[in-house]
Design a protein around this motif. Sequence first.
Motif, PDB file in Angstrom:
ATOM      1  N   TYR A  76      54.984 -48.926  67.810  1.00 39.62           N
ATOM      2  CA  TYR A  76      54.285 -49.523  68.952  1.00 39.62           C
ATOM      3  C   TYR A  76      53.443 -50.714  68.481  1.00 39.62           C
ATOM      4  CZ  TYR A  76      55.415 -45.856  72.349  1.00 39.62           C
ATOM      5  OH  TYR A  76      56.068 -45.023  73.219  1.00 39.62           O
ATOM      6  N   ARG A  77      52.814 -50.539  67.339  1.00 44.30           N
ATOM      7  CA  ARG A  77      51.951 -51.614  66.827  1.00 44.30           C
ATOM      8  C   ARG A  77      52.787 -52.830  66.455  1.00 44.30           C
ATOM      9  NH1 ARG A  77      47.534 -49.048  63.537  1.00 44.30           N
ATOM     10  NH2 ARG A  77      46.535 -48.892  65.570  1.00 44.30           N
ATOM     11  N   PHE A  78      53.963 -52.580  65.863  1.00 42.14           N
ATOM     12  CA  PHE A  78      54.820 -53.712  65.520  1.00 42.14           C
ATOM     13  C   PHE A  78      55.263 -54.440  66.791  1.00 42.14           C
ATOM     14  CE2 PHE A  78      58.921 -55.713  64.824  1.00 42.14           C
ATOM     15  CZ  PHE A  78      58.550 -56.593  63.814  1.00 42.14           C
ATOM     16  N   ALA A  79      55.618 -53.696  67.837  1.00 42.09           N
ATOM     17  CA  ALA A  79      56.020 -54.338  69.103  1.00 42.09           C
ATOM     18  C   ALA A  79      54.864 -55.171  69.657  1.00 42.09           C
ATOM     19  CB  ALA A  79      56.445 -53.274  70.117  1.00 42.09           C
ATOM     20  N   ALA A  80      53.649 -54.648  69.572  1.00 40.46           N
ATOM     21  CA  ALA A  80      52.482 -55.391  70.074  1.00 40.46           C
ATOM     22  C   ALA A  80      52.229 -56.642  69.216  1.00 40.46           C
ATOM     23  CB  ALA A  80      51.251 -54.490  70.075  1.00 40.46           C
ATOM     24  N   LEU A  81      52.395 -56.505  67.905  1.00 42.41           N
ATOM     25  CA  LEU A  81      52.213 -57.672  67.021  1.00 42.41           C
ATOM     26  C   LEU A  81      53.246 -58.751  67.332  1.00 42.41           C
ATOM     27  CD1 LEU A  81      51.513 -55.916  63.588  1.00 42.41           C
ATOM     28  CD2 LEU A  81      49.938 -57.445  64.806  1.00 42.41           C
ATOM     29  N   LEU A  82      54.472 -58.313  67.642  1.00 43.90           N
ATOM     30  CA  LEU A  82      55.527 -59.284  67.955  1.00 43.90           C
ATOM     31  C   LEU A  82      55.205 -60.016  69.256  1.00 43.90           C
ATOM     32  CD1 LEU A  82      58.221 -60.520  67.259  1.00 43.90           C
ATOM     33  CD2 LEU A  82      59.366 -58.575  68.320  1.00 43.90           C
ATOM     34  N   ARG A  83      54.717 -59.279  70.257  1.00 44.29           N
ATOM     35  CA  ARG A  83      54.357 -59.946  71.510  1.00 44.29           C
ATOM     36  C   ARG A  83      53.211 -60.937  71.261  1.00 44.29           C
ATOM     37  NH1 ARG A  83      52.054 -57.652  77.336  1.00 44.29           N
ATOM     38  NH2 ARG A  83      51.084 -59.636  77.868  1.00 44.29           N
ATOM     39  N   LEU A 139      49.070 -55.457  56.987  1.00 39.93           N
ATOM     40  CA  LEU A 139      47.973 -54.894  57.807  1.00 39.93           C
ATOM     41  C   LEU A 139      46.854 -55.916  57.953  1.00 39.93           C
ATOM     42  CD1 LEU A 139      47.725 -51.204  56.546  1.00 39.93           C
ATOM     43  CD2 LEU A 139      48.557 -51.994  58.742  1.00 39.93           C
ATOM     44  N   ARG A 140      47.236 -57.128  58.303  1.00 34.85           N
ATOM     45  CA  ARG A 140      46.261 -58.215  58.391  1.00 34.85           C
ATOM     46  C   ARG A 140      45.098 -57.871  59.324  1.00 34.85           C
ATOM     47  NH1 ARG A 140      45.712 -63.532  61.030  1.00 34.85           N
ATOM     48  NH2 ARG A 140      47.219 -62.889  62.587  1.00 34.85           N
ATOM     49  N   ASN A 141      45.400 -57.114  60.383  1.00 34.24           N
ATOM     50  CA  ASN A 141      44.337 -56.799  61.349  1.00 34.24           C
ATOM     51  C   ASN A 141      43.387 -55.701  60.883  1.00 34.24           C
ATOM     52  OD1 ASN A 141      44.779 -58.497  63.887  1.00 34.24           O
ATOM     53  ND2 ASN A 141      46.833 -57.804  63.356  1.00 34.24           N
ATOM     54  N   TRP A 179      58.976 -63.263  62.062  1.00 40.21           N
ATOM     55  CA  TRP A 179      58.518 -63.271  60.667  1.00 40.21           C
ATOM     56  C   TRP A 179      57.006 -63.035  60.600  1.00 40.21           C
ATOM     57  CZ3 TRP A 179      58.523 -62.300  55.923  1.00 40.21           C
ATOM     58  CH2 TRP A 179      57.689 -62.949  55.024  1.00 40.21           C
ATOM     59  N   GLN A 180      56.280 -63.655  61.526  1.00 47.49           N
ATOM     60  CA  GLN A 180      54.825 -63.503  61.541  1.00 47.49           C
ATOM     61  C   GLN A 180      54.432 -62.044  61.820  1.00 47.49           C
ATOM     62  OE1 GLN A 180      53.088 -66.352  64.102  1.00 47.49           O
ATOM     63  NE2 GLN A 180      51.282 -66.476  62.819  1.00 47.49           N
ATOM     64  N   ALA A 181      55.148 -61.421  62.773  1.00 46.06           N
ATOM     65  CA  ALA A 181      54.842 -60.022  63.107  1.00 46.06           C
ATOM     66  C   ALA A 181      55.163 -59.113  61.933  1.00 46.06           C
ATOM     67  CB  ALA A 181      55.641 -59.597  64.348  1.00 46.06           C
ATOM     68  N   VAL A 182      56.300 -59.369  61.257  1.00 46.95           N
ATOM     69  CA  VAL A 182      56.658 -58.552  60.084  1.00 46.95           C
ATOM     70  C   VAL A 182      55.581 -58.688  59.011  1.00 46.95           C
ATOM     71  CG1 VAL A 182      58.317 -58.345  58.176  1.00 46.95           C
ATOM     72  CG2 VAL A 182      59.147 -58.612  60.522  1.00 46.95           C
TER      73      VAL A 182
END
Length: 365
Positions: free
Chosen positions: A349-356, A196-198, A187-190
């Motif tokens: 790719y960015r979503f995968a990195a955010l999830l990690r 686009l918090r970053n 949920w946090q990554a989504v």
Amino acid sequence: MHETDSIAEARRSLEICNACRYCEGYCAVFPAMELKREFTAPDLGYLANLCHGCRGCYYACQYAPPHEFGINLPKAFAEIRTESYEHYAWPQPLARLFRRNGTVVSVAAALGVALVLVLTALLQDAGVLFGAHAGPGAFYRVIPFAAMVTVASATFLFALLALGMSVANFWRASGVPAAGGRPKALWQAVRDALTLRNLSGGGHGCNDRDGSFSGARRHLHHTMFYGFLLCFAATSVATVYDHVFGWIAPYALLSLPVVLGTLGGIGMVVGTVGLIWLKIVGDSEPVARRVLGGDYALLFLLLLVALTGLLLLALRATPAMGIALAVHLGFILALFLLLPYSKFVHGLYRFAALLRAAKERPAHE
Ligand code: SF4
Ligand code: SF4
């Protein structure tokens, strides 16, 4: 990932950052970096994809050029991101398309349009191509329904497969904990991806053009991204209308697919034009010049897809509809074929990195 000059440069920079830590509130990269003492090439691929290129750390850094340390993380990370897209791409023989990506995207767009135009001209007589068509099925009188659906389905399914395999390669290689992590990580990554918090620079905006802060890039990216989603929703609703209810396109101006598509198209035009403008007027120092061609090419392709879609809406009752439809579908064909081999992959790719990053974040944060 392989050792490259960009990997070596990012490793050298992060070893200095890990001692300095001045930028730790700027984005997710610095907290993720602080969990490590050494940086392997896949680690740097992960951190590069976590970076949103806001440039905040470049303008804040006392060691940025002309200092002899020459720290320039946005530039090094942008280069590594493109290297990661190529390294993890599927199937591997097509990974080379990420090199000279600006040329690849431009040529594919031109070929897509030429192919659809030539095939339409060969398969239809001039009376059909240049005639005015009205009522249900008007589009299919120019390009037969079966041809449209077959090509669209085949290219879209291939793009989904290639994107899925590429991101799965990246996910596996980046060493994500197989299980566990924070329960709310997904949920946090989504939420981080959709807001686009970053790109907020820790709250004060990012450095779109120079050392001053602004939210322009974040808002323009939102406008383009949600515009794209609205266009996708319009196509999905039209598919349901057609296959479930038997209501054949074109639809009325105030119908759901047309309203969604129009709003989405306008959003894509505003977002892409704004992002192109920011690239043109922005400071070029924190920019990786060798990836710029691919960035511009995808923005122009998205812009042309949106503009020709709006043009088709405006011309659909005129004899120019046939040509407008063929050109629009040509650009869509190019976009679908290039989805896995263009900057478009950065979202996944960015979503995968955010999830990690969300999985690894300490539970109290
Ligand atoms: S970018 Fe510069 S200021 Fe920021 S943490 Fe690294 S060395 Fe420190
Ligand atoms: S450019 Fe922005 S997102 Fe990237 S590392 Fe620096 S502060 Fe973080």
